[in-house]
Every structure is written in C-alpha cells, then in structure tokens.
Scaffold this active site. Sequence first.
Site, PDB file in Angstrom:
ATOM      1  N   HIS A  80     -15.160  -1.277   8.821  1.00  0.00           N
ATOM      2  CA  HIS A  80     -14.432  -1.086   7.563  1.00  0.00           C
ATOM      3  C   HIS A  80     -14.707  -2.187   6.552  1.00  0.00           C
ATOM      4  O   HIS A  80     -13.962  -2.352   5.587  1.00  0.00           O
ATOM      5  CB  HIS A  80     -12.926  -0.974   7.810  1.00  0.00           C
ATOM      6  CG  HIS A  80     -12.553   0.074   8.810  1.00  0.00           C
ATOM      7  ND1 HIS A  80     -12.755   1.415   8.583  1.00  0.00           N
ATOM      8  CD2 HIS A  80     -12.029  -0.015  10.058  1.00  0.00           C
ATOM      9  CE1 HIS A  80     -12.350   2.099   9.640  1.00  0.00           C
ATOM     10  NE2 HIS A  80     -11.917   1.256  10.543  1.00  0.00           N
ATOM     11  N   LYS A 121       0.819  -1.209   0.000  1.00  0.00           N
ATOM     12  CA  LYS A 121       0.000   0.000   0.000  1.00  0.00           C
ATOM     13  C   LYS A 121       0.853   1.259   0.000  1.00  0.00           C
ATOM     14  O   LYS A 121       0.479   2.267  -0.610  1.00  0.00           O
ATOM     15  CB  LYS A 121      -0.940   0.005   1.208  1.00  0.00           C
ATOM     16  CG  LYS A 121      -1.788  -1.249   1.354  1.00  0.00           C
ATOM     17  CD  LYS A 121      -2.624  -1.538   0.123  1.00  0.00           C
ATOM     18  CE  LYS A 121      -3.462  -2.784   0.308  1.00  0.00           C
ATOM     19  NZ  LYS A 121      -4.101  -3.246  -0.923  1.00  0.00           N
ATOM     20  N   GLU A 138      -3.006   6.939   7.536  1.00  0.00           N
ATOM     21  CA  GLU A 138      -3.797   7.779   6.636  1.00  0.00           C
ATOM     22  C   GLU A 138      -4.697   8.685   7.458  1.00  0.00           C
ATOM     23  O   GLU A 138      -5.280   8.255   8.462  1.00  0.00           O
ATOM     24  CB  GLU A 138      -4.692   6.933   5.733  1.00  0.00           C
ATOM     25  CG  GLU A 138      -4.026   6.375   4.511  1.00  0.00           C
ATOM     26  CD  GLU A 138      -5.015   5.616   3.646  1.00  0.00           C
ATOM     27  OE1 GLU A 138      -4.600   5.195   2.552  1.00  0.00           O
ATOM     28  OE2 GLU A 138      -6.181   5.441   4.059  1.00  0.00           O
ATOM     29  N   ARG A 176      -7.940  -8.036  -8.124  1.00  0.00           N
ATOM     30  CA  ARG A 176      -8.721  -9.275  -8.203  1.00  0.00           C
ATOM     31  C   ARG A 176     -10.166  -8.917  -8.514  1.00  0.00           C
ATOM     32  O   ARG A 176     -10.522  -7.749  -8.600  1.00  0.00           O
ATOM     33  CB  ARG A 176      -8.663 -10.015  -6.871  1.00  0.00           C
ATOM     34  CG  ARG A 176      -9.075  -9.113  -5.701  1.00  0.00           C
ATOM     35  CD  ARG A 176      -9.203  -9.858  -4.398  1.00  0.00           C
ATOM     36  NE  ARG A 176      -9.283  -8.991  -3.250  1.00  0.00           N
ATOM     37  CZ  ARG A 176     -10.359  -8.335  -2.855  1.00  0.00           C
ATOM     38  NH1 ARG A 176     -11.481  -8.419  -3.557  1.00  0.00           N
ATOM     39  NH2 ARG A 176     -10.344  -7.583  -1.778  1.00  0.00           N
TER      40      ARG A 176
END
Length: 660
Positions: A240, A121, A205, A296
Amino acid sequence: MTHQAPIQRLLIANRGEIAVRIIKTARRLGIHTIALYSDADSHAMHVREADEAWHLGPAPARESYLDTGKVLRIAKEAGADAVHPGYGFLSENSDFATACEQRGLRFVGPSGAAILAMGDKSGAKALMEAAGVPVLPGYHGADQGLAVLRDQARLTGFPLLIKAASGGGGKGMRRVEQIEDFDEALAAVKREALAAFGDDQVLLERYLPRARHVEVQVFADTQGNAIYLGDRDCSLQRRHQKVIEEAPAPNIAPALRRAMGEAAVAAARAIKYRGAGTVEFLLCGEEFFFMEMNTRLQVEHPVTEAVTGQDLVAWQLAVAEGRPLPLSQEEVVLRGHAVEARLYAEDVAAGFLPASGPIHWLDWPQGVRIDTGVAAGDEVSPYYDPMIAKLVAHGDDRAQAFARLADALAALDLGPLVHNGPLLLRLCQEPEVLAMSHHTQWPIPTTAEPVPALAWPLATLWLASRTGPSPWQQAPGFRLGATRSLTAAVRIGDEARVLTLNERAGTLFWQGEAHAYELGADHIRLQQAGRWQRYPLYTLAEGDYVLQLAGQRIRFSADDQRHQHHHDQGAEAARGAIAPMHGMVVELLVEAGQSVTRGQPLLVMEAMKMEHILRADRDGVVAALPCRQGDQVSQGTLLVHFAADDEKDEKDEQEQGEAP
C-alpha cells in the site's frame, strides 16, 4: 486573511530529502532556513544545507521530530516566523498546526481545523458524501467494538481493507481476504495506528482488486480561490505504499479527468482549505471513489512540478503570506509527461524489508531530477523512513519519460547499501507498466533476475587479479606475450563455479571470443563488439565484492572455507527467529516452553514506521525469549530461540506422560 509581511525565517520541522527540497526553494526566495536534527541526523545533508540547525534530542522520532513541545520551543528561541512541516511527522497534526498559529507562527499548510476534518478518515467520508463526492462502501462509525467491527466486515464483504482512521501513507492498513483472518489483522492495525498516529480507531472499506490509484493536486488560497493542477497515477505500489508515480494519469478521457478535478476542488472547498493538498481516488473504469485527502505536500509532487513548470513549495510559501494563487484554473497548462521512482533502502527479495547502513559510494545519473537527503559518506538510519531519493524524468510523452528514467536507473551507482534500484529499472521496462495495464494489486516482481553470464568471467578476472601483482604474473614460467590461464573459484549467491580464462597481452579469451580489457583499482573495462564498457567494482567490509552489471548489483566472493562458516552460522540461526532489520520489539506473542506451528506469529517488530510480524518457519518449541517488549534490536539478533530437536522430543515425551 490579508496579505502579511514576507516570511523571513523559516523553521523546517522535518528531515531528509523533503527538508533539503524546501531549503532549495527558500534559499532561492531569500528566506533564512532553520533545520532540526536528532542525534542520528547530526551530520545529515539537511543540517549541512540549512542556514542554521538546532538539536532536538535522541534518535527515536517520538523523542525528537514528533515532540511538538521541543519543536515549538526551538521555533521561538530561533526567532522563526513560519514553520514548514514537509510531509510525514507533524505535517498532518492538527494540534501542532493550531499551536503554531496561536504562537504567531505561520504554519505552511492548512488550518488545524481542516487537517482535523480530513485526518479523521471516517468523518472525511461523511463530509465527502455530503459534498456529493462518491465514496467506497464500508464502515466508518464510532462504535469500535470487536463484535460490531466483525459484523460490519461481513456486511462490507471481502476482500476488504482495515485502515487507521487517522492514518495515511500505507501505515495502519491491512487487507483481509476472509473473516477468519479479521481479528489478527485488526489487532495489527490498531497497534500500528496507535504507535504512528496516537489513535487506534479504524474504518473498513471494500477492497477493489483491479482499481487504479489516481490523485488530484489541489491548491487553495485565503482569498477564496481553489484550483487543481492536474492529476497523477500512483497505481504501482507495494504494501500500500507507492513505488512509481506519473503525471498526468494516462488513459483517462478528458470529461472524466475534469470530473475528478472538480470533485477534488469541491472536497477542498468543503473544509475551507488553504495551501497544497491531494485528493486520492480509486478509479474503476469510468467510476471513481474518494479514498482520502492528504492535507500536505505529497512525496510525488515533483512530477506535477515537471508538467506544470511550477514550484509548489514557492506556492505554499506565497499562500502562507496571504498572497493569491499565481494561476487561475484556465491558466494551468500541462506539458509532456513526468515519472518518478522512489529509491528505497530495502531488500526486495526479502519481502521489501527496510535496510539501513552507510553509503560508501554514490554517483547520481545525469538527465533527471534528483531529490535526495544523502550523499556519499552518509548513512541511512534505521530510525526513519528508508527513502534514499526520488528520481524524476520528464519527456515529451509517456514513452520518452519512462525511457529516460530507465536510462538513469541503469546508470545509478550506489552502495554497498542494498536498495530497490534494480527493481525500479525492471518496472520501467515491464510491458504491462508501459502499456498502463497495471493496477493497485498488480503483483510487483520480487524474484531476483538471473545473473548475467558475463558476471562469471568478470568476477573470475577480478579475483585472479587479487592474488598477485597482476593476473598473468601469477603463473610460473611467465614470459611476455605468452598465453596464461587465470583460474578462480567464484561464488555468486548460492552458486559456486571454478572458471578458467586465458589471457595474453591485455586480451581475454573465453567462449571462443577475444576481448580487450583494462583492469582498474575499482573497475574493469571490457571491449565487446567494438565498444568499450566500464563495469564498477567495489570491495565490501566483509571482503566480498560488488559488480555493477546490466542494472544489477551482483555480490560475489572467492569460494573458500569462509562460506562454510557462514553456512554454519545460518544453520544455527535457523533454530530461532532472527531480527530481519533494526527495529523495536512491539509485542511478544509466545512464551518460553510454548509449542508453536509453522506460520504461527511469534512477535511483532516495528521498523521505519512499519509493523512486521515474525512467524515460525517450522514447528517447534520456544526454548527462550532473549528479547523483551520495547527492546531496540539490531539486524541479525536472535529474538526467539527454538529448542533443538532432541530437547523438543524430550518435551513431547513429558507431555505425553502427563496426559490422562
């Protein structure tokens, strides 16, 4: 890559509903399917549906579905010429993708290099910045020292998200409101990331509290073509993880929609992508920020299929054979609106704790698409994700799609396994959801809805009918045509009532109204306002009953001494921490003899790929730890035993006596 021979034997390196979904398309295309299964899945639907199935090993995913050596060995022995990874498990494992291709197996997905580029990430954000895609402020550096991460957290600002650098699907992620909570959250993310992805690197983040989650479906082939097939809104989430998704994302101006689509294609081109991928953005007003790219097929791909009329698994197989994309960007046309609800085995009222167990009855509603990997008689295993099915409704517009999904959820008949169906129905009727005014932090209602008033007389009738050959013959002096009283002590949840109904010749009387009724072996039919309604009723193994009413599954029983026994058991259980689900003890955070305070973490459990921290519900002293790290435990197991109050008082006195 040039056009290759058609795929003939496809190994599906996955399980459950996605494996069944892939089998359906492969069968339509004349491709032979090879399934894999663990001990827990020996009788699973994907095993029954495939042309052949091979045993992998024990139930834990690490010893079966995640064992790349076993999967590759079986692929060779079974004569597979391609591998479809589905989603989850090995679908975003770059080493596995590379190993497949090194062995001459076509991996139905992107290259290992592309997976690696987006799987990191931190590196992905740097790539996106270089490609001109806007990214969220935060830290994605290589220095993972605690002091550095603390300093970067302060610079990023609160609230923030700590995310596993190799993560996805809501796993390995914690929201932190203040610096005082940072260390505990960081430790939890690192543990979960290491267990799920084999990598405890994290990134930070800035958290945008009122953002929408909008993602774009991209597709690329080996001839240089790359397009986007619309977008999806996935803002309804808990922990989430997505709950309801829809396509296209509503209330977005055409120019903004096009900008996001083009940014997603730019992201795919930046890593020379091939196959299906999803680029996820956070949308705030007219600004959007890159979150991550899932390399994916997504769980929610059916809503895109519904509005485009395309089979994305067929597209994946075509790309794996070296063929070009079936459509150009200009040929992509969206029709109507689609919405998908994820039906999970979970206890909503208990904080969405995952559930497992048998499905004794299951009747799917008509008029919607059902993607599932279970049928009546199957079991939801505690070892894997607790998803039961996806229900997908399509309509001419958003309102019609939601109305059709609500009708389907109201008609869903599944049990006795606890599930989130009633919550999904409630969400489909929430004014804020229907007005598209929700966001990723919108508080999904978890409180139980009030028990409908009709539940009490129906339960009374049912219990009264269990005590004799018929509900009216139990009264002495019975004669045909006479009015008789039916009395039962009914318990629903924590409330108990004694109700009396009057009955005469197939008609019930209560609250001044008469209602014709019919009593079946597994249902009650009742006539109200000139309309007959059927209410399913089921008997549980414990002797309780479940009534299906107004979209709710209402559990009731006779109010007898058995409930006092349950109460006594509950009081005993309150003297410690009880496993709320099947799972594994990951870490013990206390030791015998230690004093703890209310809210203090006691231990960490991992269940269905998620970490759960068990906390003390009161002040106390740990008398014993009946479990050890690494233990697999069942729901209801006592894990931390608290000393009784008299023992605690004695310990306090001893400590006071030892004080200087």
